[in-house]
Scaffold this motif. Sequence first.
Motif, PDB file in Angstrom:
ATOM      1  N   TYR A  97     -42.243 -24.208 -40.919  1.00  0.00           N
ATOM      2  CA  TYR A  97     -43.050 -23.094 -41.419  1.00  0.00           C
ATOM      3  C   TYR A  97     -44.359 -23.635 -41.983  1.00  0.00           C
ATOM      4  CZ  TYR A  97     -44.639 -19.290 -44.393  1.00  0.00           C
ATOM      5  OH  TYR A  97     -45.408 -18.309 -44.984  1.00  0.00           O
ATOM      6  N   PRO A  98     -45.490 -23.001 -41.670  1.00  0.00           N
ATOM      7  CA  PRO A  98     -45.641 -21.843 -40.777  1.00  0.00           C
ATOM      8  C   PRO A  98     -45.642 -22.269 -39.312  1.00  0.00           C
ATOM      9  CG  PRO A  98     -47.769 -22.492 -41.624  1.00  0.00           C
ATOM     10  CD  PRO A  98     -46.762 -23.387 -42.301  1.00  0.00           C
ATOM     11  N   MET A 149     -41.512 -13.218 -43.779  1.00  0.00           N
ATOM     12  CA  MET A 149     -41.366 -14.502 -44.459  1.00  0.00           C
ATOM     13  C   MET A 149     -41.987 -14.403 -45.843  1.00  0.00           C
ATOM     14  SD  MET A 149     -40.188 -17.621 -43.774  1.00  0.00           S
ATOM     15  CE  MET A 149     -40.267 -17.788 -42.009  1.00  0.00           C
ATOM     16  N   LEU A 159     -38.273 -19.467 -48.962  1.00  0.00           N
ATOM     17  CA  LEU A 159     -38.610 -18.723 -47.763  1.00  0.00           C
ATOM     18  C   LEU A 159     -37.368 -18.129 -47.128  1.00  0.00           C
ATOM     19  CD1 LEU A 159     -41.021 -21.383 -46.264  1.00  0.00           C
ATOM     20  CD2 LEU A 159     -41.701 -19.227 -47.313  1.00  0.00           C
ATOM     21  N   PRO A 201     -36.348 -17.110 -40.563  1.00  0.00           N
ATOM     22  CA  PRO A 201     -36.991 -16.266 -39.555  1.00  0.00           C
ATOM     23  C   PRO A 201     -36.021 -15.676 -38.540  1.00  0.00           C
ATOM     24  CG  PRO A 201     -37.375 -18.584 -39.078  1.00  0.00           C
ATOM     25  CD  PRO A 201     -36.699 -18.526 -40.410  1.00  0.00           C
ATOM     26  N   SER A 240     -39.616 -21.323 -31.754  1.00  0.00           N
ATOM     27  CA  SER A 240     -39.618 -20.867 -33.145  1.00  0.00           C
ATOM     28  C   SER A 240     -38.450 -19.939 -33.464  1.00  0.00           C
ATOM     29  CB  SER A 240     -40.938 -20.159 -33.463  1.00  0.00           C
ATOM     30  OG  SER A 240     -41.114 -19.037 -32.612  1.00  0.00           O
TER      31      SER A 240
END
Length: 293
Positions: free
Chosen positions: A41-42, A1, A7, A10, A152
């Motif tokens: 994020y995160p 990332m 960004l 993921p 996630s």
Amino acid sequence: MESNNKLSCPQCHRGDTQNLPTLNPEFHIIFCNNCLLGFTYPVPKNIGKFYSDIYWKSPGISGILKEMSYKLFQARRKKWIKKYLNGGGILDVGSGEGIFGKSLPNQYKVINLDIPDAEIKNPAVIKEDFIKWQTKQKFAAVVFWESLEHTSNSVEYIKKAGSLLNKNGLIMIEFPRYDSLESKVFSKYWFHLDPPRHLTHLTLKGLIKMLKDNNLKILYYQSVMAPEYSLVGFVASILAVGGINTSDLFKKRASLLYLIILSPILLLAFPWQIFLYLINQSPIGIIIAKKIN
């Protein structure tokens, strides 16, 4: 990332993303124009601390009403199961206390699984990380009832679910629709964003793409009348616009009084949710897909 303003995703690791507004300054929501999904994020290292006691069981009258509404309205899930499956093993990922499994007839055998930190009292619920969980059993269906958004990396969950299916097995996902009209109206105030508990922000197009990319055929998708989620979500979103945190509100024991005070907003919520359903824009959606062998 990446650490800069743009960004990378993921899941697909592409940089075609955009930052989206959120009320929580600790967390960003990014949207991937390739995956057509959003991500928080995160990702917290200890996600359990963000789940308050009332997430698992609300106090007082609000908790009683919540339990009653879940049993009443979630009968729709039983109808989906009976329509698409005659029987067999079902894995309920993110099962909570396993209420859904108890509602099904005996021809369905449900295995309940939830996260290791879940404050669940039912000893029959397996509390393990789904991705790491090992089993030789194959299932007629794997269901994610309002649980996939808590992961996630939803692609990994779909891949794992697909590997656990029998021939022609099904994946059923009920989810908050990040691409719904209500989400667009409320933007950062939309209750169902809920970072960081919601780590993936699901869209219908994104889910269809992800399922097809993982050898699954789409059988059905539709907006859902889910009053136990949508009515509370509308009220909470309205309150958020006014700077009121509903989680803090209902931690207090005077929750019946607050329900009475909020009743005018609830009266507005009913016609709004019916309108959204009629135009296929309900904040909650269902998608069912079959494994292609």
